[in-house]
Design a protein around this motif. Structure first.
Motif, PDB file in Angstrom:
ATOM      1  N   LEU A 325       2.743 -16.150   9.219  1.00 56.05           N
ATOM      2  CA  LEU A 325       2.896 -16.464  10.640  1.00 56.05           C
ATOM      3  C   LEU A 325       1.696 -17.243  11.168  1.00 56.05           C
ATOM      4  CD1 LEU A 325       4.331 -13.052  11.924  1.00 56.05           C
ATOM      5  CD2 LEU A 325       5.540 -15.250  11.878  1.00 56.05           C
ATOM      6  N   LEU A 326       0.503 -16.787  10.827  1.00 55.49           N
ATOM      7  CA  LEU A 326      -0.701 -17.427  11.330  1.00 55.49           C
ATOM      8  C   LEU A 326      -0.890 -18.813  10.725  1.00 55.49           C
ATOM      9  CD1 LEU A 326      -2.990 -14.277  11.213  1.00 55.49           C
ATOM     10  CD2 LEU A 326      -2.176 -15.415  13.276  1.00 55.49           C
ATOM     11  N   ASP A 327      -0.552 -18.968   9.436  1.00 49.36           N
ATOM     12  CA  ASP A 327      -0.657 -20.282   8.797  1.00 49.36           C
ATOM     13  C   ASP A 327       0.344 -21.272   9.400  1.00 49.36           C
ATOM     14  OD1 ASP A 327      -2.751 -19.675   7.102  1.00 49.36           O
ATOM     15  OD2 ASP A 327      -1.445 -19.043   5.455  1.00 49.36           O
ATOM     16  N   SER A 328       1.519 -20.787   9.756  1.00 47.26           N
ATOM     17  CA  SER A 328       2.509 -21.653  10.398  1.00 47.26           C
ATOM     18  C   SER A 328       1.990 -22.145  11.746  1.00 47.26           C
ATOM     19  CB  SER A 328       3.828 -20.906  10.595  1.00 47.26           C
ATOM     20  OG  SER A 328       4.406 -20.561   9.344  1.00 47.26           O
ATOM     21  N   ALA A 329       1.320 -21.251  12.479  1.00 46.95           N
ATOM     22  CA  ALA A 329       0.756 -21.631  13.773  1.00 46.95           C
ATOM     23  C   ALA A 329      -0.378 -22.628  13.588  1.00 46.95           C
ATOM     24  CB  ALA A 329       0.262 -20.389  14.503  1.00 46.95           C
TER      25      ALA A 329
END
Length: 336
Positions: A325-329
């Motif tokens: 999730l954080l990498d996608s953001a």
């Protein structure tokens, strides 16, 4: 950004708490469910000389435990550090203070400000503002028990009709407290309304021990305004560091150098969130994953898609899920 030269000179010097010297005038507040070893490590990366505090420890419960709670975990190289205790029983508080010092605490802090019902109903936290004789006994007993500085963290009073901080602070100093931190709100306020720094200024005029200002410090600008209003000996950051462990270091850097700090990018904040998540998993296992949900939500603010990301992070079940999730953001902020 300019502050008066005399105040700037004072704030650039070490903070002396009785026999202990701290090379920073900015402190990280104890926060229940937040300031564990993992969080403190992140704060200390950007503010290596600042005092940090453990989550508060119940002195009575500690006396009944065969093993010290993880709340009191201190890393071997984690200095300066203080352990915060709460209770209304001087004997148990003294016993807990001895254990805190053995664990490595450089000071022992007594919580006299927590507004939460489950704490005040036990006679601790801000209830002590209504029981000054008990508060005095706590300070005196702990002072007799340990050879490190004893400090107090408190509020303005129980409510607007019982703002007694000036007299209360004076009595804490007379009892032997070596420093006092004041949150500029009453117990009734909780965390609503504005912190009334002007009361901290009045206390500062009357005490000789260090007075630390607390409440509504969410930015470097807030800290400087607070210091100008209160003339306090330093500031303590609390909710402003939730999802932003850079804050203590930013303020500390400015006070020492007079130069503006370099603020983290969104991607750097998200990378810090990943490190926080990983640290909680390694330290606490699945319980750390559950605790990380609120931390990740705090990191996810101030950028497009943050609200949706917060919602998803509040339900993660693994490190891998959180990382994805954080990498996608992070990729989204790069693309934009």
């Amino acid at each position: 950004m300019i502050i008066p030269s005399t105040l700037a000179q004072k704030l650039a010097t070490p903070l002396k708490i009785a026999s202990v010297t701290i090379n920073s005038r900015v402190l990280q507040s104890p926060l229940s469910g937040v300031t564990d070893l993992v969080f403190r490590r992140l704060v200390r990366r950007y503010a290596p000389e600042s005092m940090t505090y453990t989550e508060m420890v119940n002195a009575t419960e500690l006396s009944q435990m065969k093993k010290l709670p993880r709340l009191m975990d201190i890393a071997p190289d984690e200095q300066p550090i203080s352990i915060q205790l709460f209770d209304c029983r001087p004997d148990f508080m003294a016993q807990a203070a001895i254990k805190a010092v053995k664990e490595g605490a450089q000071t022992v802090d007594i919580n006299m400000g927590c507004p939460v019902n489950k704490i005040t109903k036990r006679g601790g936290g801000s209830k002590l503002l209504r029981e000054p004789e008990v508060a005095i006994a706590l300070v005196q007993e702990v002072k007799r028990a340990v050879d490190v500085p004893v400090t107090v963290k408190t509020r303005l009073g129980w409510n607007d009709q019982e703002i007694n901080i000036i007299e209360f602070a004076q009595r804490m100093e007379e009892a032997g407290a070596d420093m006092i931190t004041i949150h500029g709100r009453t117990r009734e306020q909780g965390y609503t309304g504005k912190a009334r720094w002007e009361f901290i200024a009045e206390v500062k005029k009357r005490l000789t021990i260090p007075v630390i200002a607390n409440g509504d410090i969410f930015s470097l600008e807030d800290a400087l305004r607070c210091l100008q209003v209160t003339q306090a000996d330093g500031v303590m950051c609390s909710r402003g560091t939730l999802g932003y462990p850079f804050l203590v270091g930013e303020i500390d850097y400015f006070l020492k150098t007079g130069e503006m700090p370099t603020y983290p990018t969104i991607n750097q904040r998200l990378e810090c969130a990943k490190e926080h998540l990983q640290g909680l998993w390694e330290y606490k296992g699945y319980r750390g994953i559950l605790q990380s949900r609120k931390h990740l939500a705090w990191y996810c603010k101030g950028f497009e898609g943050a609200s949706e990301l917060r919602d998803k992070c509040s339900r993660i079940e693994s490190v891998e899920e959180g990382f994805d999730l954080l990498d996608s953001a992070k990729q989204l902020t790069i693309d934009n």
